[in-house]
Structure formats: C-alpha cells, structure tokens
Design an enzyme around this catalytic site. Structure first.
Site, short mmCIF file in Angstrom:
data_model
loop_
_atom_site.label_atom_id
_atom_site.label_comp_id
_atom_site.label_asym_id
_atom_site.label_seq_id
_atom_site.Cartn_x
_atom_site.Cartn_y
_atom_site.Cartn_z
N THR A 40 -3.06 -43.85 -38.54
CA THR A 40 -4.03 -43.87 -39.64
C THR A 40 -4.46 -42.46 -40.04
O THR A 40 -4.43 -41.53 -39.22
CB THR A 40 -5.29 -44.66 -39.21
OG1 THR A 40 -6.31 -44.52 -40.19
CG2 THR A 40 -5.83 -44.15 -37.89
N TYR B 9 -12.59 -45.90 -33.57
CA TYR B 9 -11.30 -46.26 -34.14
C TYR B 9 -10.37 -45.04 -34.23
O TYR B 9 -9.20 -45.09 -33.84
CB TYR B 9 -11.50 -46.87 -35.53
CG TYR B 9 -10.22 -47.15 -36.27
CD1 TYR B 9 -9.35 -48.15 -35.86
CD2 TYR B 9 -9.90 -46.43 -37.42
CE1 TYR B 9 -8.18 -48.41 -36.55
CE2 TYR B 9 -8.74 -46.69 -38.13
CZ TYR B 9 -7.88 -47.67 -37.68
OH TYR B 9 -6.71 -47.92 -38.38
#
Length: 341
Positions: free
Chosen positions: A124, A164
């Site tokens: 990501t 995250y």
C-alpha cells in the site's frame, strides 16, 4: 501456469482469478470468507469457471493448508489482508496478525516448498506515512505536490504512521528480504487507490466504489477532511495487467518494490469524484463533512516511472473512463448489493 491467490474471493483476487483463468492458467483461490460480499464473488467465479478450486482457510492459523496449497504452484498472488487504516486503529492486534503474521506464514510455506513459487505481494501507499514534510498546495480545488510533479518515487522515506501502515510495511519488508536471504522470487506492489468491478466498498475502505454504490442507493455520504485530498486512482484491469507483466519479467522485477497506481495523469480529489458521479447518475449528491482521519495524506500520487522502465507497464484506462465503467457495472448489478448496505 498454476496460481494460488490468497484473498482470492475479494475484489482484486476475484478479478485476478477471472483474468488468469481466461488466459488458460490453473487457479486456486484461498479465502477465509470473512468480508461481506465475497461469497457473491465466489459464486460468480464458480459459475464462470467450473474448474476453479476453492480452499477455505485463514492465513493466520492454517499453516498446514497453506503448505499444501503452495506446493506445486508457479505463482502466489498474496492479496489476503486487513485493508483499512481505521480498522487497524480500533483493533491493531488483529491487523498485525492478518497482515504481518499472515504474510510471514505465506512466505514460510513458499520457503519450505519444493517448487518455490514466485510471490507478488499487494502492499500500500500507506507505507510512506503522513508525508507531512512534503510540500503541497491547492490547485483548482484539489491538493497537489509542489516538488513532485510525477508523484512520489520508491526511494522516498518510509514512515508507516498507523497500525495498518506498520503491518503492511512489516509484511513487504519480509517479502523483499525473503528474496534477498533465501533466493525466492518476490515482488512488492505499493498500490495506490484501486477501484473497479466486484468491489464492495465501504466507508472505511474502497472510497471510489463506496461513493458510487452510495450514490445509486441514495445513502448519506461523509467526506472526512475538506474533500480536496487527492489520490491517483487505478482501474483494476490495469492493475492485473501489471501483475501479469511483472510475472513475465520476473528476472528483472524480483526483489523489488514498485509503486503501482494511476500516476500523475490519473489523479482525482474526493470532490471531483462527487462531480463525476452527479453526471453519471444525473442527480445532486448531498454530502456532510467530518474531521480528518488519522494517517490520511492530503495527497498521494505515485511516480510509476520504475514500473514502466522495468516491465513496460502504464495505465490505459483514464479516470473519466474508469468511473464510467464502474458506474455502469454498479447500475447493472444492483441486486448484488442487497443486504450488504
């Protein structure tokens, strides 16, 4: 070739399975079926590809199943993961167990296998963190970088900045280092905002799909921040082409991390998406504003020069066309969303 796709019933996983099956490859999808909507994707895959193999398993716990399913494969596409910053803040342990430990388990299955398949890991842009030191300014109602007209390159400082970001950053570093230490063929894609068919977006994750679905069903829309935050967006068909091309050029791509997104030519703010959707659905949207969410970058646009140089990839579907394609799919498949929202 023989593929194993973890998270294979999710948005990217199901699209990838469909693509590679149509190309004549053998595909096994592995999924714990925990996310809403994935059962609909599995039904769709089975209907269109009766020969597909499905394995229900959890990458956190089912090491023996992973070991069995990895053996004999040529490629592992690793998409299983926890995907939302907000969810990671609420439950950081679960986020870590899925993204970091789960990826470690997949790598161990590959390392201990006889066939040693290559692995492409879905990471990501959040590994770059909040990027508060990167100068931005407002241009025509959206934020843009001052000093990075092509976007952020792969050699930018990593600063994970959320549970995250930490779990995904940990995972991708393990993937890269398993290539270096154990000689595995590993590739990391630091993906920007991916959108497209079969994406059951929610408010916390998958914002392009969520805004589109909410527009169809007249759901209230909340914009966190001022709506001028900007992302480079990439249609899922372009992403899967990137996977295929990275596989075909594994001798050059192995051991590397690549920014994969729409690039500077395909950036869009939240408010620009609202305008697109008002045109596509011929209605005026009512939105409300709320505070910025933790770790939300005012801008993220990735520089995709490295991918183009190493394996000849660049997006083909521009923002306007992509939003049209997604909007039409949502309109034509209204029944898929019943009971999910």
């Amino acid at each position: 070739m023989k593929f194993l796709i973890t998270g294979g019933c999710g948005f990217i996983g199901s699209n990838s399975a469909d693509y590679f099956l149509k190309k004549g490859h053998e595909v096994t999808v592995l999924d714990n079926m925990s996310r809403k909507g994935v059962e609909k994707n599995l039904d769709w895959l089975r209907k269109n590809h009766p020969k597909i193999k499905f394995v229900k398993a959890d990458i956190r716990y089912d090491q023996s199943i992973l070991n069995k399913e990895v053996e004999g494969k040529d490629v592992v596409l690793h998409f299983a993961g926890q995907t939302a910053v907000t969810t990671s803040v609420i439950n950081p342990r679960k986020d870590f167990e899925i993204n970091a430990i789960g990826t470690f388990n997949v790598l161990e299955a590959i390392r201990n296998s006889k066939t040693k398949p290559m692995i492409l890991e879905s990471s990501t842009n959040k590994v770059y963190g909040g990027m508060k030191d990167v100068k931005v300014h407002e241009v025509k109602g959206r934020y843009e970088y001052v000093d990075f007209p092509k976007g952020i390159p792969e050699n930018a400082l990593l600063d994970f900045h959320s549970p995250y970001g930490c779990s995904k950053g940990c995972a991708e570093q393990y993937v890269i280092d398993y290539g270096r230490i154990y000689g595995l063929r590993t590739v990391v894609f630091r993906q920007s905002c991916i959108y497209g068919y079969r994406q059951f977006g929610v408010e916390d994750q998958g914002w392009v799909a969520w805004f589109t679905i909410a527009t169809l069903f007249n759901k209230p829309l909340t914009v966190y921040g001022d709506g001028k935050q900007t992302r480079d967006v990439l249609f899922v068909e372009d992403l899967i082409r990137a996977y295929e091309m990275a596989i075909e050029n594994i001798d050059k791509t192995s051991g590397k991390a690549y920014n994969i997104g729409g690039g500077s030519e395909n950036q869009m703010s939240l408010l620009e998406l609202v305008k697109y959707l008002e045109t596509e659905f011929n209605k005026k949207l009512t939105i409300r504003f709320n505070q910025w969410r933790p770790g939300d970058q005012p801008v993220f646009v990735c520089d995709i020069t490295k991918a183009k140089k190493d394996f000849g990839w660049e997006p083909k579907i521009n923002v306007r066309k992509g939003i049209q394609k997604l909007s039409e799919w949502v309109k034509q498949n209204k029944e898929l969303f019943s009971g999910l929202y």
